[in-house]
Design a protein around this motif. Structure first.
Motif, PDB file in Angstrom:
ATOM      1  N   THR A  54      51.741  15.439  24.034  1.00  0.00           N
ATOM      2  CA  THR A  54      50.571  14.498  23.792  1.00  0.00           C
ATOM      3  C   THR A  54      50.164  13.664  24.625  1.00  0.00           C
ATOM      4  OG1 THR A  54      49.965  12.733  21.744  1.00  0.00           O
ATOM      5  CG2 THR A  54      52.216  12.728  22.950  1.00  0.00           C
ATOM      6  N   VAL A  55      50.861  13.011  25.587  1.00  0.00           N
ATOM      7  CA  VAL A  55      50.102  11.954  26.447  1.00  0.00           C
ATOM      8  C   VAL A  55      49.315  13.107  27.584  1.00  0.00           C
ATOM      9  CG1 VAL A  55      50.464  10.739  28.395  1.00  0.00           C
ATOM     10  CG2 VAL A  55      51.914  10.610  26.492  1.00  0.00           C
ATOM     11  N   GLU A  56      49.761  14.346  27.720  1.00  0.00           N
ATOM     12  CA  GLU A  56      49.243  15.189  28.651  1.00  0.00           C
ATOM     13  C   GLU A  56      47.805  15.674  27.891  1.00  0.00           C
ATOM     14  OE1 GLU A  56      49.567  19.271  30.884  1.00  0.00           O
ATOM     15  OE2 GLU A  56      51.109  18.543  29.755  1.00  0.00           O
ATOM     16  N   ALA A  57      47.534  15.924  26.520  1.00  0.00           N
ATOM     17  CA  ALA A  57      46.486  16.135  26.015  1.00  0.00           C
ATOM     18  C   ALA A  57      45.503  14.899  26.051  1.00  0.00           C
ATOM     19  CB  ALA A  57      46.695  16.673  24.612  1.00  0.00           C
ATOM     20  N   THR A  58      45.935  13.582  25.934  1.00  0.00           N
ATOM     21  CA  THR A  58      45.231  12.528  26.122  1.00  0.00           C
ATOM     22  C   THR A  58      44.463  12.377  27.219  1.00  0.00           C
ATOM     23  OG1 THR A  58      46.504  11.485  24.348  1.00  0.00           O
ATOM     24  CG2 THR A  58      45.005  10.008  25.822  1.00  0.00           C
ATOM     25  N   LEU A  59      45.541  12.605  28.408  1.00  0.00           N
ATOM     26  CA  LEU A  59      44.715  12.613  29.811  1.00  0.00           C
ATOM     27  C   LEU A  59      43.733  13.671  30.208  1.00  0.00           C
ATOM     28  CD1 LEU A  59      47.926  11.499  31.845  1.00  0.00           C
ATOM     29  CD2 LEU A  59      45.826  10.258  31.804  1.00  0.00           C
ATOM     30  N   VAL A  60      43.781  14.876  29.498  1.00  0.00           N
ATOM     31  CA  VAL A  60      42.889  16.114  29.709  1.00  0.00           C
ATOM     32  C   VAL A  60      41.447  15.417  29.227  1.00  0.00           C
ATOM     33  CG1 VAL A  60      42.269  18.268  29.101  1.00  0.00           C
ATOM     34  CG2 VAL A  60      44.742  17.663  29.774  1.00  0.00           C
ATOM     35  N   VAL A 140      57.256  27.863  26.439  1.00  0.00           N
ATOM     36  CA  VAL A 140      57.119  28.872  27.755  1.00  0.00           C
ATOM     37  C   VAL A 140      56.614  28.537  28.982  1.00  0.00           C
ATOM     38  CG1 VAL A 140      56.127  31.312  28.296  1.00  0.00           C
ATOM     39  CG2 VAL A 140      57.355  30.975  26.314  1.00  0.00           C
ATOM     40  N   VAL A 141      55.567  27.562  28.887  1.00  0.00           N
ATOM     41  CA  VAL A 141      54.785  26.971  29.827  1.00  0.00           C
ATOM     42  C   VAL A 141      55.722  26.181  30.550  1.00  0.00           C
ATOM     43  CG1 VAL A 141      53.027  25.164  30.250  1.00  0.00           C
ATOM     44  CG2 VAL A 141      52.769  26.924  28.960  1.00  0.00           C
ATOM     45  N   ALA A 142      56.806  25.350  30.016  1.00  0.00           N
ATOM     46  CA  ALA A 142      57.666  24.502  30.531  1.00  0.00           C
ATOM     47  C   ALA A 142      58.717  25.544  31.476  1.00  0.00           C
ATOM     48  CB  ALA A 142      58.639  23.951  29.444  1.00  0.00           C
ATOM     49  N   ILE A 143      58.902  26.883  31.148  1.00  0.00           N
ATOM     50  CA  ILE A 143      59.605  27.587  32.099  1.00  0.00           C
ATOM     51  C   ILE A 143      58.906  28.073  33.172  1.00  0.00           C
ATOM     52  CG2 ILE A 143      60.725  30.106  31.831  1.00  0.00           C
ATOM     53  CD1 ILE A 143      61.711  29.771  29.159  1.00  0.00           C
ATOM     54  N   THR A 144      57.668  28.610  33.045  1.00  0.00           N
ATOM     55  CA  THR A 144      56.839  29.140  34.039  1.00  0.00           C
ATOM     56  C   THR A 144      56.391  27.713  34.999  1.00  0.00           C
ATOM     57  OG1 THR A 144      54.832  28.549  32.466  1.00  0.00           O
ATOM     58  CG2 THR A 144      55.839  30.685  32.398  1.00  0.00           C
ATOM     59  N   SER A 145      56.725  26.533  34.615  1.00  0.00           N
ATOM     60  CA  SER A 145      56.314  25.251  35.370  1.00  0.00           C
ATOM     61  C   SER A 145      57.326  25.628  36.508  1.00  0.00           C
ATOM     62  CB  SER A 145      56.450  23.862  34.669  1.00  0.00           C
ATOM     63  OG  SER A 145      55.445  23.925  33.846  1.00  0.00           O
ATOM     64  N   VAL A 146      58.695  25.894  36.298  1.00  0.00           N
ATOM     65  CA  VAL A 146      59.495  26.142  37.373  1.00  0.00           C
ATOM     66  C   VAL A 146      59.719  27.353  38.005  1.00  0.00           C
ATOM     67  CG1 VAL A 146      62.305  25.821  37.583  1.00  0.00           C
ATOM     68  CG2 VAL A 146      60.977  24.511  36.115  1.00  0.00           C
ATOM     69  N   ALA A 147      59.438  28.561  37.249  1.00  0.00           N
ATOM     70  CA  ALA A 147      59.677  29.850  37.466  1.00  0.00           C
ATOM     71  C   ALA A 147      58.284  30.325  37.352  1.00  0.00           C
ATOM     72  CB  ALA A 147      60.724  30.885  36.600  1.00  0.00           C
ATOM     73  N   HIS A 148      57.287  30.311  38.531  1.00  0.00           N
ATOM     74  CA  HIS A 148      55.779  30.795  38.428  1.00  0.00           C
ATOM     75  C   HIS A 148      55.779  32.144  38.462  1.00  0.00           C
ATOM     76  CE1 HIS A 148      54.934  26.443  39.601  1.00  0.00           C
ATOM     77  NE2 HIS A 148      55.670  26.588  40.489  1.00  0.00           N
ATOM     78  N   GLY A 149      56.806  33.016  38.832  1.00  0.00           N
ATOM     79  CA  GLY A 149      56.717  34.244  38.773  1.00  0.00           C
ATOM     80  C   GLY A 149      56.623  35.148  37.181  1.00  0.00           C
ATOM     81  N   LEU A 150      56.897  34.234  36.294  1.00  0.00           N
ATOM     82  CA  LEU A 150      57.133  34.567  34.918  1.00  0.00           C
ATOM     83  C   LEU A 150      55.633  34.265  34.331  1.00  0.00           C
ATOM     84  CD1 LEU A 150      60.522  33.204  33.628  1.00  0.00           C
ATOM     85  CD2 LEU A 150      59.925  35.753  34.266  1.00  0.00           C
ATOM     86  N   SER A 291      49.267  24.670  35.524  1.00  0.00           N
ATOM     87  CA  SER A 291      50.443  25.496  35.876  1.00  0.00           C
ATOM     88  C   SER A 291      51.859  24.716  35.630  1.00  0.00           C
ATOM     89  CB  SER A 291      50.558  26.143  37.094  1.00  0.00           C
ATOM     90  OG  SER A 291      50.451  25.270  38.029  1.00  0.00           O
ATOM     91  N   VAL A 292      51.780  23.339  35.618  1.00  0.00           N
ATOM     92  CA  VAL A 292      52.952  22.629  35.533  1.00  0.00           C
ATOM     93  C   VAL A 292      52.587  21.359  34.550  1.00  0.00           C
ATOM     94  CG1 VAL A 292      54.452  20.779  36.686  1.00  0.00           C
ATOM     95  CG2 VAL A 292      53.558  22.835  37.948  1.00  0.00           C
ATOM     96  N   SER A 293      53.534  21.316  33.596  1.00  0.00           N
ATOM     97  CA  SER A 293      53.536  20.141  32.479  1.00  0.00           C
ATOM     98  C   SER A 293      53.674  18.897  32.964  1.00  0.00           C
ATOM     99  CB  SER A 293      54.543  20.394  31.429  1.00  0.00           C
ATOM    100  OG  SER A 293      55.703  20.365  31.799  1.00  0.00           O
ATOM    101  N   LEU A 294      52.870  17.990  32.427  1.00  0.00           N
ATOM    102  CA  LEU A 294      52.966  16.656  32.981  1.00  0.00           C
ATOM    103  C   LEU A 294      54.176  15.851  32.733  1.00  0.00           C
ATOM    104  CD1 LEU A 294      50.689  14.241  33.402  1.00  0.00           C
ATOM    105  CD2 LEU A 294      51.194  13.317  31.109  1.00  0.00           C
ATOM    106  N   LEU A 295      54.936  16.408  31.956  1.00  0.00           N
ATOM    107  CA  LEU A 295      56.359  15.601  31.665  1.00  0.00           C
ATOM    108  C   LEU A 295      57.274  16.444  32.974  1.00  0.00           C
ATOM    109  CD1 LEU A 295      58.164  14.065  30.103  1.00  0.00           C
ATOM    110  CD2 LEU A 295      58.986  16.012  28.931  1.00  0.00           C
ATOM    111  N   SER A 296      57.056  17.483  33.476  1.00  0.00           N
ATOM    112  CA  SER A 296      57.721  18.119  34.717  1.00  0.00           C
ATOM    113  C   SER A 296      57.359  17.495  35.849  1.00  0.00           C
ATOM    114  CB  SER A 296      57.293  19.693  34.795  1.00  0.00           C
ATOM    115  OG  SER A 296      57.807  20.355  35.965  1.00  0.00           O
ATOM    116  N   SER A 297      56.034  17.070  35.928  1.00  0.00           N
ATOM    117  CA  SER A 297      55.636  16.331  37.296  1.00  0.00           C
ATOM    118  C   SER A 297      56.236  14.765  37.093  1.00  0.00           C
ATOM    119  CB  SER A 297      54.115  16.175  37.377  1.00  0.00           C
ATOM    120  OG  SER A 297      53.355  17.476  37.194  1.00  0.00           O
ATOM    121  N   ILE A 298      56.231  14.291  36.029  1.00  0.00           N
ATOM    122  CA  ILE A 298      56.957  13.066  36.148  1.00  0.00           C
ATOM    123  C   ILE A 298      58.415  13.003  36.295  1.00  0.00           C
ATOM    124  CG2 ILE A 298      57.442  10.911  34.376  1.00  0.00           C
ATOM    125  CD1 ILE A 298      54.889  11.684  32.896  1.00  0.00           C
TER     126      ILE A 298
END
Length: 777
Positions: A54-60, A140-150, A291-298
């Protein structure tokens, strides 16, 4: 498990037992109710997962205007938290007032009327489908944020997780509760740990959250419209809080109080997480990435030191992925229960009321999985395009639910509540309704061309469909009720006298002089003697030879008449229509069928018989009797038309109405050695209702009640039949009342129990199947 599969000879049933577990007895329903500690993870995953994006959507939205606008993320999050508190307080009042599942649909129907209730239910159903799609894709985006090959495999991965969650929910309520408890509570602990560590580090030299493919900020001036749009998108954190009010019945008693307490805990956790993540996003200058979720960056910034990335970052990623995917579980509890309530009210097909083997509404779960899977495939697993559609449906339901509660408090204004209590509650609901209505308006204005128009157009179409279904059910109910005249009690025979047996003309369709025809002749002679009509189909080139051999084969006085006309079915129909009969009379068309193997495919391949039976079902006062015989490959065929030593007519009853009464009249016309009706009770409350209806209809036939506590007709029905056919020389005449409706889609609105019974008993030895059809319209 294996016994049930062996009894039906059904390999699919065995596979289902292995996948989903043993069938549960209906009496275990109370034991499946959840305590608050398990209900929280089952119903809160959606609301908790909302904080992950939700915070990520707000920032977008803010950064689309300018980089400087990011400073508004914390004030907007504070406003979202306030709105969340109001909505949760409102729903706490709702679950106390309505301790049934259904949420906005029930509140709107009770206080605002049918049309607002259908709008609310349409919005909720759309919201549930989109919740599954958004949650799984976000996971699935959370997975691909770590494993970009997926990244190229987002769609198949999303569909896989939808299927996995479906199976987990089909295994039962308590089992899914235990499965979801660890990842849900794990996410709560991990998220709070992230906030604590992040805030602690920001007290000193606050790390910066950097991610690849960051969104490029715009260069526009920030105005009120941008802030309102960001607030509307950020309010997606509220999605999921309605789930508890939509599934109050899964709680242990007292259900309303336990649901309200769970809502309070959920609200406190969600508010703290939203504010904590918004604070860290602002302090760490976190920017959304493609390609990377905001929570993953934080999380990476908070747990990266000079020694590298701490393992706790990967733990947070794992739990974030789990909560995002498992957020779909909220819909798997709400959608089936709402669909079941609407089906009970006649706005959705009755099949949604059926409980599955594990005491869950499995048909609703499967429908939800299919719809959400189609949505993921259609939108190519793009979460950004799905969120606007997702939010407008949810907030429409919010608005109608709270507006309904305003009306509810107005109606309670003259009751002896504590002074000011109902006014205070009404103000809370009115405030929430106004705020959520504003959010709906903003989303529609801002995202209309981006797909919101699909939801706005879809809801009226759904309502039209609901009303069409409801009209059909009302028509069927009225038709069956008006024409359901009692069998006894007429002026001619007296109230307690047994009515006369109806006339029954028997027509035997002969295609060959084989084992099936021999058994059919013996069966007909058991109740019609030698008084039958035998006809040969026009396409049969050996009709003359059959006619010559017929007297010796059948041992009846009636000859074999060769029909003429275009097409086998057409010729038989023309012949049947020429037979005179009274208003209460019947024409029984007996169709022998010889099979070389027990295969449903081979039954359908008997094109002449199959098409003939289908067309005859629509004929008034015609009963289609199927005499199936499977040839024994090891012995000589028995071509003797032997009369059964004992015939027992079984009328299978599901409800007592006009179709049942007509089938009961037909059963008496068969003059069997014993004639009785059998009702298979799946729920304890069904027994008393059916017995009362049976007595009111004054049907001169014994009614046996057979328990089916596992909600499967197969085993108890086969046991009932085999107890009779197990005696030497005995034959069962199974009579099935069957509704015949006008159009093909009307068939989808009924349970098709008649088809199930015919499939079950088709290859059962010494069983004759009679379809007593009843036309609607």
């Amino acid at each position: 498990m294996a016994e049930g599969a062996a009894a039906r000879g059904d390999g699919f049933d065995l596979a289902k037992r292995l996948l989903l577990g043993r069938r549960m007895h209906s009496g275990r329903a109370l034991h499946e109710l959840l305590p608050k500690t398990l209900a929280l993870p089952v119903l809160s995953a959606d609301a908790l997962s909302s904080v992950a994006y939700t915070v990520e959507a707000t920032l977008v939205v803010l950064l689309a205007a300018s980089l400087q606008s990011r400073q508004y993320v914390v004030p907007i999050s504070l406003a979202v938290a306030l709105l969340m508190a109001i909505v949760i307080t409102s729903y706490r009042q709702t679950v106390r007032a309505y301790s049934t599942s259904g949420g906005a649909y029930v509140v709107a129907k009770d206080n605002l009327g049918t049309l607002p209730a259908l709008v609310a239910s349409s919005a909720l159903l759309v919201g549930y489908v989109l919740t599954v799609a958004v949650s799984v894709v976000a996971g699935v985006v959370a997975i691909t944020s770590v494993a970009h090959g997926l990244i190229p495999y987002k769609v198949p991965l999303s569909l896989f997780f939808v299927g996995l969650i479906t199976v987990m929910n089909l295994r039962g309520l308590r089992e899914s509760g235990f499965l979801f408890a660890i990842p849900t509570y794990g996410f709560i602990v991990a998220a709070f740990l992230l906030i604590i560590v992040g805030v602690a580090r920001c007290l000193g030299d606050c790390p910066k959250a950097v991610a690849p493919d960051q969104v490029i900020a715009g260069e526009l001036e920030v105005d009120l419209l941008v802030i309102l749009q960001a607030f509307a998108v950020g309010s997606s954190a509220l999605t999921g809080v309605e789930a508890i009010s939509n599934a109050v019945t899964i709680f242990r008693r007292p259900q309303g109080r336990n649901a309200a307490a769970t809502l309070a805990v959920l609200g406190a956790i969600a508010i703290m997480l939203v504010l904590g993540i918004a604070f860290l996003a602002n302090k760490m200058d976190a920017t959304p990435s493609h390609s990377v979720s905001l929570l993953s960056s934080i999380g990476r910034a908070a747990f990266t030191t000079d020694a590298g990335v701490h393992w706790m970052f990967y733990v947070i990623q794992a739990f974030t992925f789990a909560i995002l995917v498992l957020a779909a579980n909220t819909s798997f509890q709400g959608f089936p229960r709402l669909a079941a309530m609407m089906a009970r009210d006649g706005f959705l097909p009755r099949q949604f009321e059926n409980l599955g083997d594990r005491l869950v509404f499995s048909n609703g779960m499967i429908a939800l999985a299919v719809l959400s899977g189609l949505l993921i495939w259609a939108f190519d697993a793009n979460v950004g395009e799905l969120i606007p559609l997702y939010a407008v449906g949810v907030f429409t339901a919010f608005t109608l639910s709270q507006a309904g509660m305003v009306r509810y408090w107005q109606r309670r204004g003259n009751r002896p509540d504590p002074p000011g209590a109902w006014q205070r509650s009404m103000v809370i609901n009115a405030t929430g309704a106004s705020a959520t209505l504003l959010i709906v308006a903003i989303i529609v204005q801002a995202r209309f061309k981006e797909g919101v128009w699909v939801v706005l157009a879809g809801i009226p179409l759904m309502i039209v469909g609901f009303r069409a279904i409801h009209r059909h059910y009302e028509t069927v109910t009225e038709h069956l009720r008006v024409r359901a005249e009692p069998m006894a009690g007429t002026a001619a025979v007296g109230r307690d006298a047994e009515p006369p047996r109806p006339d029954n003309t028997v027509v035997l369709v002969v295609q060959d002089l084989d084992e099936a025809t021999a058994e059919a002749v013996g069966y007909v002679r058991s109740f019609a003697g030698r008084d039958l009509r035998a006809v040969a189909l026009p396409a049969n080139g050996s009709a003359a030879d059959l006619a010559a051999r017929w007297p010796e084969f059948s041992r009846v006085s009636a000859g074999l008449e060769a029909l003429s006309g275009r097409g086998e079915a057409g010729a038989v129909l023309e012949y049947i229509r020429s037979i005179p009969r009274g208003e209460d009379g019947f024409v029984t068309v007996v169709i022998p069928e010889l099979f070389t193997q027990t295969s449903l495919v081979s039954a359908v391949r008997h094109r002449t018989s199959f098409q003939l039976k289908l067309r005859l079902l629509a004929e008034p006062q015609v009963v289609v009797t199927d005499v199936p015989v499977v040839r024994d490959p090891s012995g000589e065929p028995d071509l003797r038309p032997l009369i059964p030593a004992r015939t027992e007519a079984l009328l299978f009853v599901s409800e007592v109405h006009a179709a049942t009464i007509r089938a009961a009249r037909y059963a008496r016309a068969l003059r069997a050695d014993r004639t009785r009706a059998v009702f298979f009770a799946m729920e304890a409350g069904d027994v008393e209702r059916v017995q009362a209806d049976w007595l009111e209809a004054r049907i001169p036939m014994e009614l046996d009640i057979v328990e089916a506590p596992f909600r499967d007709l197969g085993p108890p029905m086969l046991d009932e039949v085999r107890r009779i056919t197990g005696r030497p020389g005995s034959l069962v005449s199974a009579i099935v009342p069957e509704l015949v409706v006008r159009t093909w889609w009307h068939h989808l609105l009924h349970n098709q129990r008649a088809l199930f019974i015919k499939r079950l008993l088709l290859f059962e030895p010494r069983v004759v199947l009679s379809s007593a059809s009843y036309r609607i319209g």
